[in-house]
Structure formats: C-alpha cells, structure tokens
Design a protein around this motif. Structure first.
Motif, PDB file in Angstrom:
ATOM      1  N   ALA A  31      12.885  33.157  35.617  1.00  0.00           N
ATOM      2  CA  ALA A  31      13.620  32.299  36.547  1.00  0.00           C
ATOM      3  C   ALA A  31      14.043  33.098  37.775  1.00  0.00           C
ATOM      4  N   GLY A  32      14.376  32.379  38.808  1.00  0.00           N
ATOM      5  CA  GLY A  32      14.885  32.981  40.030  1.00  0.00           C
ATOM      6  C   GLY A  32      15.813  32.012  40.719  1.00  0.00           C
ATOM      7  N   GLN A  33      16.588  32.514  41.658  1.00  0.00           N
ATOM      8  CA  GLN A  33      17.523  31.675  42.393  1.00  0.00           C
ATOM      9  C   GLN A  33      17.170  31.654  43.868  1.00  0.00           C
ATOM     10  N   LEU A  34      17.494  30.550  44.493  1.00  0.00           N
ATOM     11  CA  LEU A  34      17.413  30.417  45.942  1.00  0.00           C
ATOM     12  C   LEU A  34      18.756  29.896  46.432  1.00  0.00           C
ATOM     13  N   ARG A  35      19.300  30.549  47.448  1.00  0.00           N
ATOM     14  CA  ARG A  35      20.599  30.177  47.984  1.00  0.00           C
ATOM     15  C   ARG A  35      20.487  29.985  49.485  1.00  0.00           C
ATOM     16  N   ARG A  36      20.988  28.864  49.967  1.00  0.00           N
ATOM     17  CA  ARG A  36      20.967  28.612  51.401  1.00  0.00           C
ATOM     18  C   ARG A  36      22.182  29.226  52.059  1.00  0.00           C
ATOM     19  N   GLY A  37      21.954  30.227  52.911  1.00  0.00           N
ATOM     20  CA  GLY A  37      23.033  30.885  53.624  1.00  0.00           C
ATOM     21  C   GLY A  37      23.128  30.405  55.056  1.00  0.00           C
ATOM     22  N   ARG A  38      24.080  30.967  55.786  1.00  0.00           N
ATOM     23  CA  ARG A  38      24.293  30.560  57.171  1.00  0.00           C
ATOM     24  C   ARG A  38      23.109  30.959  58.044  1.00  0.00           C
ATOM     25  N   SER A  39      22.557  32.151  57.808  1.00  0.00           N
ATOM     26  CA  SER A  39      21.476  32.659  58.653  1.00  0.00           C
ATOM     27  C   SER A  39      20.099  32.480  58.018  1.00  0.00           C
ATOM     28  N   GLY A  40      20.003  31.726  56.945  1.00  0.00           N
ATOM     29  CA  GLY A  40      18.722  31.520  56.284  1.00  0.00           C
ATOM     30  C   GLY A  40      18.863  31.534  54.781  1.00  0.00           C
ATOM     31  N   TRP A  41      17.751  31.400  54.122  1.00  0.00           N
ATOM     32  CA  TRP A  41      17.745  31.355  52.667  1.00  0.00           C
ATOM     33  C   TRP A  41      17.685  32.768  52.087  1.00  0.00           C
ATOM     34  N   HIS A 197       8.487  31.676  49.301  1.00  0.00           N
ATOM     35  CA  HIS A 197       7.505  32.058  50.309  1.00  0.00           C
ATOM     36  C   HIS A 197       7.620  31.195  51.558  1.00  0.00           C
ATOM     37  N   THR A 198       8.014  29.942  51.375  1.00  0.00           N
ATOM     38  CA  THR A 198       8.148  29.038  52.511  1.00  0.00           C
ATOM     39  C   THR A 198       9.480  29.194  53.230  1.00  0.00           C
ATOM     40  N   LEU A 199      10.557  29.412  52.482  1.00  0.00           N
ATOM     41  CA  LEU A 199      11.896  29.341  53.055  1.00  0.00           C
ATOM     42  C   LEU A 199      12.442  30.679  53.541  1.00  0.00           C
ATOM     43  N   LEU A 200      12.040  31.782  52.929  1.00  0.00           N
ATOM     44  CA  LEU A 200      12.625  33.067  53.267  1.00  0.00           C
ATOM     45  C   LEU A 200      12.036  33.644  54.548  1.00  0.00           C
ATOM     46  N   GLU A 201      12.841  34.435  55.225  1.00  0.00           N
ATOM     47  CA  GLU A 201      12.365  35.175  56.383  1.00  0.00           C
ATOM     48  C   GLU A 201      11.400  36.266  55.919  1.00  0.00           C
ATOM     49  N   PRO A 202      10.503  36.744  56.807  1.00  0.00           N
ATOM     50  CA  PRO A 202       9.486  37.726  56.393  1.00  0.00           C
ATOM     51  C   PRO A 202      10.057  38.956  55.690  1.00  0.00           C
ATOM     52  N   ALA A 244      -1.199  40.792  48.977  1.00  0.00           N
ATOM     53  CA  ALA A 244      -1.811  40.358  50.236  1.00  0.00           C
ATOM     54  C   ALA A 244      -0.790  39.685  51.137  1.00  0.00           C
ATOM     55  N   SER A 245       0.117  38.909  50.546  1.00  0.00           N
ATOM     56  CA  SER A 245       1.114  38.211  51.362  1.00  0.00           C
ATOM     57  C   SER A 245       2.091  39.172  52.013  1.00  0.00           C
ATOM     58  N   THR A 246       2.318  40.331  51.397  1.00  0.00           N
ATOM     59  CA  THR A 246       3.238  41.305  51.989  1.00  0.00           C
ATOM     60  C   THR A 246       2.533  42.231  52.985  1.00  0.00           C
ATOM     61  N   GLU A 247       1.262  42.541  52.735  1.00  0.00           N
ATOM     62  CA  GLU A 247       0.539  43.468  53.610  1.00  0.00           C
ATOM     63  C   GLU A 247       0.125  42.818  54.925  1.00  0.00           C
ATOM     64  N   THR A 248      -0.287  41.561  54.861  1.00  0.00           N
ATOM     65  CA  THR A 248      -0.755  40.880  56.068  1.00  0.00           C
ATOM     66  C   THR A 248       0.406  40.314  56.885  1.00  0.00           C
ATOM     67  N   GLY A 249       1.572  40.252  56.230  1.00  0.00           N
ATOM     68  CA  GLY A 249       2.718  39.707  56.951  1.00  0.00           C
ATOM     69  C   GLY A 249       2.698  38.214  57.071  1.00  0.00           C
ATOM     70  N   THR A 250       1.775  37.542  56.358  1.00  0.00           N
ATOM     71  CA  THR A 250       1.738  36.080  56.405  1.00  0.00           C
ATOM     72  C   THR A 250       2.973  35.524  55.728  1.00  0.00           C
ATOM     73  N   GLN A 251       3.468  34.477  56.284  1.00  0.00           N
ATOM     74  CA  GLN A 251       4.695  33.880  55.769  1.00  0.00           C
ATOM     75  C   GLN A 251       4.634  32.386  55.956  1.00  0.00           C
ATOM     76  N   GLY A 252       4.977  31.672  54.898  1.00  0.00           N
ATOM     77  CA  GLY A 252       5.038  30.228  55.026  1.00  0.00           C
ATOM     78  C   GLY A 252       6.096  29.825  56.013  1.00  0.00           C
ATOM     79  N   GLN A 253       5.829  28.842  56.807  1.00  0.00           N
ATOM     80  CA  GLN A 253       6.782  28.354  57.786  1.00  0.00           C
ATOM     81  C   GLN A 253       7.569  27.208  57.173  1.00  0.00           C
ATOM     82  N   THR A 254       8.851  27.215  57.475  1.00  0.00           N
ATOM     83  CA  THR A 254       9.696  26.162  56.958  1.00  0.00           C
ATOM     84  C   THR A 254       9.206  24.815  57.450  1.00  0.00           C
ATOM     85  N   PRO A 255       8.850  23.898  56.539  1.00  0.00           N
ATOM     86  CA  PRO A 255       8.320  22.608  56.975  1.00  0.00           C
ATOM     87  C   PRO A 255       9.364  21.789  57.690  1.00  0.00           C
TER      88      PRO A 255
END
Length: 255
Positions: A31-41, A197-202, A244-255
């Motif tokens: 399991a893992g947690q996601l928390r919405r903060g003031r400056s991002g997730w 992957h979608t919500l967090l900053e790079p 690969a997702s960390t090396e290429t710097g690809t990041q999902g964009q917040t929809p």
C-alpha cells in the motif's frame, strides 16, 4: 491516571494522545498514501512508516488536518504507469470536496491546543474554561455536520460519514481527523503508482519511484532464491518501467 501530574496536564496529554492515536494509519506492505498539499501532491510508501509485525504505521502531517489522505494498493509485479486518467481526475475532484472543512478544523485545533491550555494554566477561570469548552464542542459539531453532508452529497459512504460525525461529537480530538477518515473511505479505480506518476511533481516522483524500485528489487531477490522464473521476469519488467520513467524524466501531467 498519573498522580504526579496535575489534572489540567492530564487533560492536555489525553487530548494529544487521542489525536495522535486517531491519526495513525495502518498500511499493508503493498500500500501507499497520497496526500494533497498546498504546493502539490505528496506520496508515501508503506515501508517508509514504522514497521509493526505484519503492517506499517504511518502518520500524515499532523499540523495539516485539512489535507485529504488516500490509501491505495499497488502490485510490484504489475507496473503500468499510463492509463486511467479519468480515475485520477475523479481523485482530484474528491480532494477538492473538502475545502469547507479547513476553517472549523483549524478553529478546533486552536481551541484545543492554544485556548484551552491558556484557560487551564495561564489564566485559570471557570467562566473562561466553560467558554473554551463551548467553543470546542461548537467546532466539533460544525465538523460533524460537514461530515454528514459530505455523505449526503455522495462523496463518502453515508455509513462512514455518520460514523465520523458521531466520533467528532463524542470526542473532539477525533474531529481533527475527519477529513483523513472521509478521504480514506474513498477508493479510486487506479493503483498507487498510476496516481502518483500523474499527480506528483518530477522531483517527488523520482524519489518515490526509487523507493518503489527498492521494494521490487527485494522481491526479485526473493523470487530468484525460490527459483520462481516467471515472477522474476515480471518483476524485472516492472523495475525497468520504473527506471525508465526516472531516467528519461517523463512525468504524467495532471489531467
């Protein structure tokens, strides 16, 4: 109770203990947690918490009770970072539904941890103490009504919303965790890594992905020791996708 501690101090210790205990979240290893903060997730892996036998214990940001916290599962052998943008949008919309809780939550926190100690230790007065108690239960009732309305609007199962409302009235320190409890009852149809992957900053994503890779590597070592070739291949493929997702710097964009 401890006789060498005064009754006023015992009250404050009990309030703090109830709040911290109620804020603790047990997490399974997958399991893992996601928390919405003031400056991002923000993301948290279960293994970043305190290990207690078969589970892990995690505490959200105790000074930020208005931030919703979501607990999601993930499978180290099945890492698919793309897809299900609709579920992530729904998660964001659900997090936005807690906007109205901020004022009563911080009002209750100020009444419990600032006003109450003042009238107990600095300016003791029966009238002031009764006024502080009235203010505390007023904020608790406000939070209870918001929790019940949250269920009536379909954001939370009504049974859960009623339970949170009753807890808020019976024990005001529990009311400080109302948003966390209501958000914990929400289970979006996406796994933890997909949402992260979608919500967090790079930068946040890279740190979290590296921790997830460590979990996968431990699973690969176990699978290799047990001769489970198919599982080893699946874990290796999942590890490659994360790397690969960390090396290429690809990041999902917040929809």
């Amino acid at each position: 109770m401890l006789t060498w501690i005064g009754p006023e101090a015992q009250v404050m210790l009990a309030i703090c203990a109830f709040y911290v205990y109620d804020a603790c979240v047990p997490l399974a290893a997958d399991a893992g947690q996601l928390r919405r903060g003031r400056s991002g997730w923000r993301g948290l892996l279960a293994m970043q918490g305190f290990e207690v036998r078969w589970a892990y214990l995690a505490w959200p940001a105790l000074l930020l009770p208005h931030q919703p916290v979501y607990t999601l599962r993930w499978d180290p052998a099945h890492v698919h970072l793309s897809g299900n943008a609709q579920a992530v949008r729904h998660l964001q919309a659900h997090a936005a539904s807690f906007t109205g809780f901020a004022l009563p939550l911080y009002g209750l926190g100020a009444a419990l941890f600032a006003l109450l100690p003042t009238v107990l230790f600095i300016r003791p007065s029966e009238t002031a103490q009764l006024g502080a108690l009235a203010l505390i239960y007023g904020f608790a009732l406000w939070i209870a009504l918001l929790a019940r309305r949250h269920g009536q609007r379909g954001h939370t199962p009504r049974r859960t919303a009623r339970s949170v409302a009753v807890q808020a009235i019976l024990c005001p320190p529990f009311a400080l965790n109302a948003v966390r409890k209501l958000s914990a009852a929400h289970s979006p149809p996406c796994d933890w890594l997909q949402a992260a992957h979608t919500l967090l900053e790079p930068g946040e994503w890279r740190d979290l992905a590296q921790r997830a890779q460590s979990v996968i590597e431990a699973g690969m070592d176990e699978a290799q020791a047990e001769g489970r070739v198919e599982m080893l291949q699946r874990l290796g493929a999942a590890h490659g996708r994360l790397q690969a997702s960390t090396e290429t710097g690809t990041q999902g964009q917040t929809p």
